[in-house]
Scaffold this motif. Structure first.
Motif, PDB file in Angstrom:
ATOM      1  N   CYS A 249      34.070 -31.311 -17.364  1.00 33.16           N
ATOM      2  CA  CYS A 249      35.291 -30.813 -18.010  1.00 33.16           C
ATOM      3  C   CYS A 249      35.123 -29.366 -18.456  1.00 33.16           C
ATOM      4  O   CYS A 249      36.047 -28.558 -18.338  1.00 33.16           O
ATOM      5  CB  CYS A 249      35.672 -31.708 -19.181  1.00 33.16           C
ATOM      6  N   ARG A 250      33.953 -29.015 -18.946  1.00 35.35           N
ATOM      7  CA  ARG A 250      33.695 -27.640 -19.379  1.00 35.35           C
ATOM      8  C   ARG A 250      33.781 -26.678 -18.188  1.00 35.35           C
ATOM      9  O   ARG A 250      34.431 -25.636 -18.253  1.00 35.35           O
ATOM     10  CB  ARG A 250      32.325 -27.522 -20.034  1.00 35.35           C
ATOM     11  N   ARG A 251      33.133 -27.055 -17.083  1.00 36.08           N
ATOM     12  CA  ARG A 251      33.185 -26.195 -15.890  1.00 36.08           C
ATOM     13  C   ARG A 251      34.595 -26.117 -15.331  1.00 36.08           C
ATOM     14  O   ARG A 251      35.027 -25.066 -14.864  1.00 36.08           O
ATOM     15  CB  ARG A 251      32.202 -26.699 -14.832  1.00 36.08           C
TER      16      ARG A 251
ATOM     17  N   GLY B 287      45.827 -26.273  -9.490  1.00 40.20           N
ATOM     18  CA  GLY B 287      45.616 -26.329  -8.046  1.00 40.20           C
ATOM     19  C   GLY B 287      44.137 -26.432  -7.704  1.00 40.20           C
ATOM     20  O   GLY B 287      43.294 -25.775  -8.302  1.00 40.20           O
ATOM     21  N   GLY B 288      43.830 -27.289  -6.753  1.00 46.04           N
ATOM     22  CA  GLY B 288      42.461 -27.475  -6.304  1.00 46.04           C
ATOM     23  C   GLY B 288      41.625 -28.401  -7.172  1.00 46.04           C
ATOM     24  O   GLY B 288      40.451 -28.609  -6.886  1.00 46.04           O
TER      25      GLY B 288
ATOM     26  N   HIS C 120      40.122 -34.300 -11.238  1.00 46.03           N
ATOM     27  CA  HIS C 120      40.858 -34.951 -12.321  1.00 46.03           C
ATOM     28  C   HIS C 120      41.063 -36.435 -12.038  1.00 46.03           C
ATOM     29  O   HIS C 120      40.909 -37.280 -12.929  1.00 46.03           O
ATOM     30  CB  HIS C 120      42.208 -34.265 -12.553  1.00 46.03           C
ATOM     31  N   SER C 121      41.381 -36.757 -10.815  1.00 43.08           N
ATOM     32  CA  SER C 121      41.581 -38.156 -10.439  1.00 43.08           C
ATOM     33  C   SER C 121      40.304 -38.970 -10.666  1.00 43.08           C
ATOM     34  O   SER C 121      40.353 -40.087 -11.193  1.00 43.08           O
ATOM     35  CB  SER C 121      42.015 -38.243  -8.979  1.00 43.08           C
ATOM     36  N   SER C 122      39.176 -38.415 -10.294  1.00 42.32           N
ATOM     37  CA  SER C 122      37.898 -39.120 -10.469  1.00 42.32           C
ATOM     38  C   SER C 122      37.558 -39.298 -11.947  1.00 42.32           C
ATOM     39  O   SER C 122      37.085 -40.365 -12.363  1.00 42.32           O
ATOM     40  CB  SER C 122      36.782 -38.363  -9.758  1.00 42.32           C
TER      41      SER C 122
ATOM     42  N   ASP D 151      30.834 -34.844  -7.013  1.00 38.26           N
ATOM     43  CA  ASP D 151      30.912 -34.415  -5.612  1.00 38.26           C
ATOM     44  C   ASP D 151      32.098 -33.484  -5.380  1.00 38.26           C
ATOM     45  O   ASP D 151      31.997 -32.536  -4.607  1.00 38.26           O
ATOM     46  CB  ASP D 151      31.016 -35.617  -4.688  1.00 38.26           C
ATOM     47  N   SER D 152      33.204 -33.752  -6.063  1.00 38.12           N
ATOM     48  CA  SER D 152      34.393 -32.933  -5.862  1.00 38.12           C
ATOM     49  C   SER D 152      34.324 -31.623  -6.649  1.00 38.12           C
ATOM     50  O   SER D 152      35.068 -30.693  -6.370  1.00 38.12           O
ATOM     51  CB  SER D 152      35.660 -33.703  -6.239  1.00 38.12           C
ATOM     52  N   ALA D 153      33.428 -31.557  -7.642  1.00 40.06           N
ATOM     53  CA  ALA D 153      33.315 -30.342  -8.454  1.00 40.06           C
ATOM     54  C   ALA D 153      32.428 -29.291  -7.791  1.00 40.06           C
ATOM     55  O   ALA D 153      32.426 -28.145  -8.203  1.00 40.06           O
ATOM     56  CB  ALA D 153      32.757 -30.690  -9.831  1.00 40.06           C
TER      57      ALA D 153
END
Length: 142
Positions: free
Chosen positions: A71-73, A87-88, A93-95, A139-141
Motif C-alpha cells: 500500500c505504501r509503494r 490507472g494501472g 487493488h483487486s488482490s 506479483d502485480s506490484a
C-alpha cells in the motif's frame, strides 16, 4: 491517556505514507480483519485448537508488513485521493481486496470452530487463500 498519543502519531504516519484514500482503506481493511480474527479465537476453550488457531493468526499477522509495504509503494507511485482505483493499479487493488475478504472469511471459519461447527482445516484453507491473494498482489506490484 498515555496510549492516545502513540495512536495519534501512528495515524498521522499512516496518513502520510498511505494517504487517506484507496490504499489506506485497503490497509485498514486487512487490519480490521486481523483484529476480528484475534477477537474470535480468544473464546476458543480447547487448548490444542486454540494453539492451532493462534499459529494461523500469527501467520496472518506476519503478512501485515507485506500489506503495508504494498500500500505504501502504491500510494507513492499511484496516489489515490478518493476511492477510485488509479490507472494501472486494478490488479493490485483487486488482490489486496481479495486478501481482506479472505481474511474476513478466515475469521468466520474460526468462529465456526469456536462454536463447535467447524474444523481448523477450514480455517487453514481460508488463511492459505489470504496468502495466495497477497502473493498475487506482490506479483502485480512488480
Amino acid at each position: 491517556m498515555m496510549k492516545l498519543f502513540p495512536r495519534r502519531r501512528r495515524a498521522r504516519r499512516l496518513d502520510k505514507e498511505l494517504g487517506r484514500g484507496l490504499w489506506r482503506q485497503a490497509h485498514d481493511r486487512y487490519v480490521r480483519g486481523l483484529d476480528r480474527y484475534h477477537q474470535v479465537i480468544e473464546g476458543v476453550e480447547d487448548d490444542a485448537t486454540h494453539s492451532q488457531l493462534v499459529l494461523i493468526g500469527d501467520e496472518l499477522a506476519e503478512q501485515l508488513d507485506t500489506v503495508y509495504e504494498l500500500c505504501r509503494r502504491a500510494e507513492s507511485s499511484r496516489p489515490s485521493q478518493g476511492l477510485q482505483v488509479p490507472g494501472g493499479a486494478t490488479k493490485l487493488h483487486s488482490s489486496l481486496s481479495r486478501a481482506a475478504n479472505h481474511l474476513a472469511t478466515t475469521a468466520e471459519a474460526a468462529a465456526m470452530v469456536r462454536l463447535g461447527h467447524g474444523e481448523t482445516v477450514a480455517v487453514r484453507r481460508r488463511a492459505d487463500q489470504v496468502r495466495a491473494a497477497l502473493q498475487d498482489a506482490q506479483d502485480s506490484a512488480v
